[in-house]
Enzyme design. Structure first.
Site, PDB file in Angstrom:
ATOM      1  N   GLU A 101       0.857  -1.192   0.000  1.00 57.49           N
ATOM      2  CA  GLU A 101       0.000   0.000   0.000  1.00 57.49           C
ATOM      3  C   GLU A 101       0.892   1.242   0.000  1.00 57.49           C
ATOM      4  O   GLU A 101       1.991   1.228   0.572  1.00 57.49           O
ATOM      5  CB  GLU A 101      -0.897   0.006   1.247  1.00 57.49           C
ATOM      6  N   ASN A 150      -6.750   1.659   2.590  1.00 54.48           N
ATOM      7  CA  ASN A 150      -7.470   2.924   2.735  1.00 54.48           C
ATOM      8  C   ASN A 150      -6.995   3.951   1.714  1.00 54.48           C
ATOM      9  O   ASN A 150      -7.768   4.801   1.279  1.00 54.48           O
ATOM     10  CB  ASN A 150      -7.268   3.467   4.154  1.00 54.48           C
ATOM     11  N   ASN A 152     -12.119  -0.795  -1.260  1.00 58.16           N
ATOM     12  CA  ASN A 152     -11.494  -1.313  -0.038  1.00 58.16           C
ATOM     13  C   ASN A 152     -12.327  -0.939   1.174  1.00 58.16           C
ATOM     14  O   ASN A 152     -12.712   0.222   1.340  1.00 58.16           O
ATOM     15  CB  ASN A 152     -10.089  -0.700   0.126  1.00 58.16           C
ATOM     16  N   GLU A 153     -12.609  -1.935   2.010  1.00 65.68           N
ATOM     17  CA  GLU A 153     -13.276  -1.714   3.312  1.00 65.68           C
ATOM     18  C   GLU A 153     -14.362  -0.644   3.244  1.00 65.68           C
ATOM     19  O   GLU A 153     -14.364   0.302   4.045  1.00 65.68           O
ATOM     20  CB  GLU A 153     -12.232  -1.370   4.388  1.00 65.68           C
ATOM     21  N   TYR A 171      -7.069  -8.535  11.759  1.00 67.01           N
ATOM     22  CA  TYR A 171      -5.800  -8.245  12.426  1.00 67.01           C
ATOM     23  C   TYR A 171      -5.949  -8.644  13.891  1.00 67.01           C
ATOM     24  O   TYR A 171      -6.990  -8.392  14.498  1.00 67.01           O
ATOM     25  CB  TYR A 171      -5.475  -6.748  12.329  1.00 67.01           C
ATOM     26  N   GLU A 203      -6.519  -9.118   3.628  1.00 70.72           N
ATOM     27  CA  GLU A 203      -5.676  -8.471   4.650  1.00 70.72           C
ATOM     28  C   GLU A 203      -5.719  -9.345   5.893  1.00 70.72           C
ATOM     29  O   GLU A 203      -6.804  -9.559   6.460  1.00 70.72           O
ATOM     30  CB  GLU A 203      -6.157  -7.059   4.990  1.00 70.72           C
ATOM     31  N   GLN A 233       1.351  -6.181   5.675  1.00 69.97           N
ATOM     32  CA  GLN A 233       1.722  -5.828   4.325  1.00 69.97           C
ATOM     33  C   GLN A 233       3.091  -6.430   4.039  1.00 69.97           C
ATOM     34  O   GLN A 233       3.501  -7.318   4.775  1.00 69.97           O
ATOM     35  CB  GLN A 233       1.705  -4.323   4.185  1.00 69.97           C
TER      36      GLN A 233
HETATM   37  O1  AHR Z   1      -3.202  -2.549   6.273  1.00 69.15           O
HETATM   38  C1  AHR Z   1      -3.438  -1.332   6.911  1.00 69.15           C
HETATM   39  C2  AHR Z   1      -4.876  -0.848   6.726  1.00 69.15           C
HETATM   40  O2  AHR Z   1      -5.735  -1.719   7.381  1.00 69.15           O
HETATM   41  C3  AHR Z   1      -5.400  -0.836   5.305  1.00 69.15           C
HETATM   42  O3  AHR Z   1      -5.092   0.342   4.626  1.00 69.15           O
HETATM   43  C4  AHR Z   1      -6.880  -0.932   5.510  1.00 69.15           C
HETATM   44  O4  AHR Z   1      -7.535  -1.539   4.425  1.00 69.15           O
HETATM   45  C5  AHR Z   1      -7.018  -1.700   6.800  1.00 69.15           C
HETATM   46  O5  AHR Z   1      -7.908  -1.089   7.671  1.00 69.15           O
END
Ligand code: AHR
Length: 506
Positions: A30, A75, A175-176, A247, A295, A356
């Site tokens: 990213e 994002n 994205n999201e 995450y 992700e 990432q």
């Molecule tokens: O990976 C970091 C961020 O986490 C990304 O930009 C977003 O898609 C997610 O919230």
């Protein structure tokens, strides 16, 4: 000395789950912090190649073994004008990046990303901006990327030096889009319609595309489930995947639940599959929607959100340090357990991206002008990408449990077996118990022969041990000397809190 617990694993190569999809070992680049600038791209670095890519980083990426890379966000993509990043570099505008509060110089863009993918030998996975932009800009980008020639956008690409179309097959539709933090956040009904329309129009240019609709940005979202149902009700026949993002971090000092994070990932996968299949059944569709887990990682997100990290970027800085988590031995074990889940569920999770790749919550770290090194999480990924190829086998395991606040009693042993194409079998196993070593007996009597059996183990007496700029090789896997073979039975000792790769060659 801590009491040894005992566990057992059985498998038979005749009973399989699925072939491991090539896209399971994806990663993510990213425009965020130093992932691109001074991460993969640093033209002034002494090890930079003619394209400005850092050769030391390319070498580590080669060792890590990603198969596909998602780009340019995250994002970031929800405010991105892709045209800013193509053409002569001197003419490229600097822009405010609202997602991360920084300045984007656009010195790296689509053409540079494609060069990077070709150099590393990975499939590109391109996201389109459905935050501040929409259908037309997505079509323009696709025409620039994939149309051979003879139109405005394809000829523009050729005038930028890329005669051949890029042939990007995998695309993320935003994205999201469920997240309040997302620029241009939408309701499920709004996004479902946009995803459907964008997907259908993109396929008019290139019918062979694989398209990912945004699912929930975590299982904890209040709209989880309802979001997937509504988005897929509108876009089912126009997309191939629904995304999932997760995450993990220890919360409130609860390390036992953190060790069992894969339980949440399993529940997440179950929920998305159930929802997608229910939509498909209602639509009387023969098609199945797979999950792109595009992700996933360990991320100390609460500390970052509370401003408790050392990072203090100036407003609108260029490529400041952001989200540069340093991973511990314990983080690597949890990370390995997440990889095991992705492999175990690869019948329906057919694409995934470690978020990432470099510097930003990443397996590879760099210093500007300085070295590059492997984080602890590098090793489970590299081993899984190298040896987790072939066919996932059904595994039956028995193990003692430990108690967690979030998931109740959880098995200490988390494992998967993969029959590799060369006739070998690889067992990935995590001992999630922080206190007790585990003696594991593996019944391999179903294999035609047991040649060499080896095991590599990542653990550390200090769960918090990390690889840092000052001590780059503090944590690494080592040969496990406890492997014993007796007829068709293998036994091995897995230290408390460990990631293990056991290789059985014929
Ligand atoms: O990976 C970091 C961020 O986490 C990304 O930009 C977003 O898609 C997610 O919230």
């Amino acid at each position: 000395m801590a009491e040894h617990h005992r566990a057992r694993i059985d498998f038979d190569p005749r009973f399989t789950v699925a072939e491991v999809p090539e896209r399971l070992f994806g990663s993510f680049v990213e425009h965020l912090g130093r992932c691109v600038y001074t991460g993969i791209y640093e033209p002034d670095h002494p090890r930079a190649n003619a394209d400005g890519l850092r050769q030391d980083v390319l070498d580590l990426i080669g060792e890590l073994g990603p198969t596909m890379i998602r780009y340019p966000g995250g994002n970031f993509v929800s405010g991105y004008r892709w045209e800013d990043g193509v053409g002569p570099k001197a003419d490229r505008p600097r822009r405010l990046d609202l997602a991360w509060g920084v300045t984007e110089t656009n010195q790296f863009g689509l053409g540079e990303f494609m060069k990077f993918c070709r150099t590393v030998g990975v499939e590109p996975n391109m996201a389109v901006n459905l935050g501040t932009r929409g259908l037309q800009e997505a079509l323009d980008l696709l025409e620039y990327a994939n149309h051979p020639s003879g139109t405005y956008w394809s000829d523009l690409r050729r005038s930028h030096g890329d005669e051949e179309p890029y042939g990007i097959k995998l695309w993320c539709l935003g994205n999201e889009m469920d997240g309040p933090w997302q620029i241009g956040q939408r309701t499920a009904a709004e996004y479902g319609r946009v995803a459907d329309q964008t997907g259908r129009a993109m396929r008019m240019i290139d019918p062979g595309l694989d398209l990912v609709a945004c699912g929930s940005s975590s299982r904890a979202m209040p709209t989880f489930g309802a979001w997937e149902a509504e988005v897929l009700a509108q876009s089912y026949e126009s997309v191939d995947y629904i995304s999932a993002h997760a995450y993990y971090q220890p919360q409130g000092g609860d390390v036992a639940s953190f060790m069992a994070s894969a339980e949440d990932m399993e529940l997440f996968i179950d929920g998305v599959i159930a929802t997608a299949d229910a939509v498909g059944a209602k639509l009387k569709s023969d098609k199945k929607i797979d999950i792109a887990f595009d992700e996933w990682n360990v991320w100390y997100q609460d500390a970052w959100a509370a401003g408790e990290t050392d990072e203090r970027p100036e407003p609108w800085a260029v490529a400041p340090r952001q989200l540069e988590d340093a991973y511990s031995a314990m983080d690597a074990v949890v990370f390995g357990s997440l990889l095991i889940t992705l492999l175990r569920r690869c019948d329906r999770v057919t694409a995934a991206c470690l978020a990432q790749l470099v510097n930003v919550i990443a397996p590879i770290m760099t210093e500007p002008g300085g070295p590059a090194w492997r984080q602890t999480t590098f090793f489970p990924f590299a081993e899984a990408s190298k040896w987790g190829r072939g066919t996932v086998l059904e595994v039956s395991a028995e193990a003692p449990t430990f108690t967690t606040a979030k998931f109740g009693e959880v098995a200490a042993l988390h494992s998967v077996a993969v029959a590799n194409e060369d006739g070998s079998v690889t067992v990935f196993a995590v001992n999630r118990d922080l206190d007790h070593p585990l003696t594991v007996e593996i019944d391999a009597s179903s294999l035609p022969s047991l040649g060499q059996v080896t095991c590599s183990t990542l653990t550390d007496a200090d769960p918090d041990a990390k690889n840092t700029l000052q001590d780059q090789e503090r944590v690494a896997p080592a040969a496990n000397a406890t492997v014993a073979v007796d007829g068709g039975r293998i036994s091995v000792e897995l230290p408390a809190m460990s990631w293990n790769t056991l290789r059985i060659t014929p």
